[in-house]
Every structure is written in structure tokens, then in C-alpha cells.
Design an enzyme around this catalytic site. Structure first.
Site, PDB file in Angstrom:
ATOM      1  N   CYS A 169      28.265 -64.782 -39.251  1.00 45.43           N
ATOM      2  CA  CYS A 169      27.462 -65.658 -38.397  1.00 45.43           C
ATOM      3  C   CYS A 169      27.109 -64.947 -37.083  1.00 45.43           C
ATOM      4  CB  CYS A 169      28.176 -66.992 -38.166  1.00 45.43           C
ATOM      5  SG  CYS A 169      27.082 -68.278 -37.513  1.00 45.43           S
TER       6      CYS A 169
ATOM      7  N   HIS B  33      28.313 -68.893 -43.340  1.00 45.22           N
ATOM      8  CA  HIS B  33      29.772 -68.956 -43.224  1.00 45.22           C
ATOM      9  C   HIS B  33      30.405 -68.932 -44.612  1.00 45.22           C
ATOM     10  CE1 HIS B  33      30.355 -69.827 -38.915  1.00 45.22           C
ATOM     11  NE2 HIS B  33      29.177 -70.433 -39.001  1.00 45.22           N
TER      12      HIS B  33
ATOM     13  N   GLU C 259      33.461 -68.877 -45.314  1.00 44.14           N
ATOM     14  CA  GLU C 259      34.665 -69.716 -45.295  1.00 44.14           C
ATOM     15  C   GLU C 259      34.348 -71.201 -45.465  1.00 44.14           C
ATOM     16  OE1 GLU C 259      33.406 -69.563 -40.951  1.00 44.14           O
ATOM     17  OE2 GLU C 259      33.268 -68.305 -42.731  1.00 44.14           O
TER      18      GLU C 259
END
Length: 201
Positions: free
Chosen positions: A79, A182, A184
Site C-alpha cells: 500500500c 492489502h 493481509e
């Protein structure tokens, strides 16, 4: 061992969790001494470009990253961490790390498209060590950003995404990678990407 650069900016806990879920191990990196046992490094980041660079420089994180990159080991910017790899950003009119040539610009989109760009979207990947063949053609990743990267050299573009315009959403130069989304927060496809980074030689 994957090092996660700890400079006060980024979703460190979420990144640590997903790496552990795919069988990896992590260590927080705060100075050069912490890099001794690190084979790969992640540069996280959320928030404001100029503020993040200020934090990075105040902890000598910029010098640490440049020294690490010289060794040819894999690095992944996530990011804002991807944006910091570039020369400059319109966000705060600030200089970045200059590892990838280009700049970071703010979205200028029709009113019907909201900024920031938030939610799941597809990445049109080139084949690489980060993506298995299935995920190159079939994926969805989670985005939340108001600025996007514009590499000087198109050869550094690893993936693109469409949101009103086609913008660069993944980059690579040598063993340095960056993703605007992202991993995650991207469920199965994020796990695949992080597993590929963990297993990268």
C-alpha cells in the site's frame, strides 16, 4: 525469516498474522542489526506519504532500506509502502526512496466514482514469482487508497487495475516488489501472494 520494518506506520500485526498463517516466521526490524537474520523484508504503510517519509527518515529507515536493497534480497512494499518506493508524491509534495523511478499522483475521477478507491478489485498481473498461474487470471484484492503510482519505465509494471482509469497496482524492479492493495485483507489471494513471497528464493 521475514523482517517487517517497524517505523510507526502500517498494519504490522495483520501482516505478521497472515505470514504465520502461511507457515512463515517474522521479526520486527528497527535497525541494521535486526537485519542479520532476515532473508526478506516487508515495508508496510498506511496514511499520509509525507508524514510516513518523515517517520522513516527520523529512524534512519530510508538508509536501512537502501542498504538492504543493495544486497539483492527480496523486499515487498505494501500500500503506502509501495508508494514510498517511488521518487516523489503529490501527497505533501514529498520525496520518496527513489528505488523505482516515477511519481505518485492523486486520483482525478468522474464524480460517480468515489475517492478513495475502497473495496475488492481485480489485478491484471504479469506472470511473476509473486503470483501462481491461477491467480494471474482469477483474483480479487482489497484496496483503500486515494493516490496511485506512475512508473517512468513501463517494464516496472507488474500489475494494473481499472477504477475509472487503468492504474499501476503492482510493481517490480529486480528483487523489489510493491503492491497497492492489502494482501493481509485479501483472503485466499492475499494468502497465496504472501506464501509466494515467503517461499521466494
Amino acid at each position: 525469516m521475514i523482517g517487517i520494518l517497524d517505523y510507526g506506520v502500517g498494519n504490522i500485526r495483520s501482516i505478521d498474522n497472515i505470514i504465520r498463517k502461511v507457515g512463515g516466521s517474522t521479526i520486527l526490524v528497527k535497525d541494521l542489526a535486526d537485519l542479520k537474520n532476515v532473508q526478506k523484508l516487508i515495508l508496510p504503510g498506511v496514511g499520509h506519504f509525507a508524514s510516513a517519509m518523515k517517520e522513516l527518515k527520523s529512524r534512519n529507515g530510508d538508509g536501512l532500506i537502501r542498504e538492504y536493497v543493495k544486497e539483492g534480497k527480496p523486499l515487498l512494499g505494501i500500500c503506502l509502502g509501495m508508494q514510498l518506493l517511488f521518487d516523489r508524491s503529490e501527497e505533501g509534495d514529498a520525496e520518496g526512496l527513489g528505488i523505482i523511478s516515477g511519481e505518485v499522483k492523486k486520483f482525478n475521477l468522474p464524480p460517480k466514482l468515489k475517492v478513495p478507491h475502497v473495496g475488492f478489485n481485480r489485478v491484471n498481473f504479469k506472470s511473476s514469482k509473486l503470483m501462481d498461474e491461477e491467480s494471474v487470471s482469477n483474483n480479487k484484492f482489497y484496496f483503500t487508497h486515494s493516490y496511485f503510482c506512475v512508473p517512468t519505465d513501463a517494464q516496472n509494471i507488474l500489475g494494473t487495475t481499472n477504477y475509472g482509469i487503468e492504474f499501476t497496482s503492482a510493481v517490480q524492479t529486480g528483487n523489489v516488489y510493491g503492491v497497492q492493495f492489502h494482501p493481509e485483507k485479501s483472503h485466499v489471494f492475499g494468502m497465496k501472494l504472501m506464501k509466494a513471497f515467503w517461499e521466494m528464493k
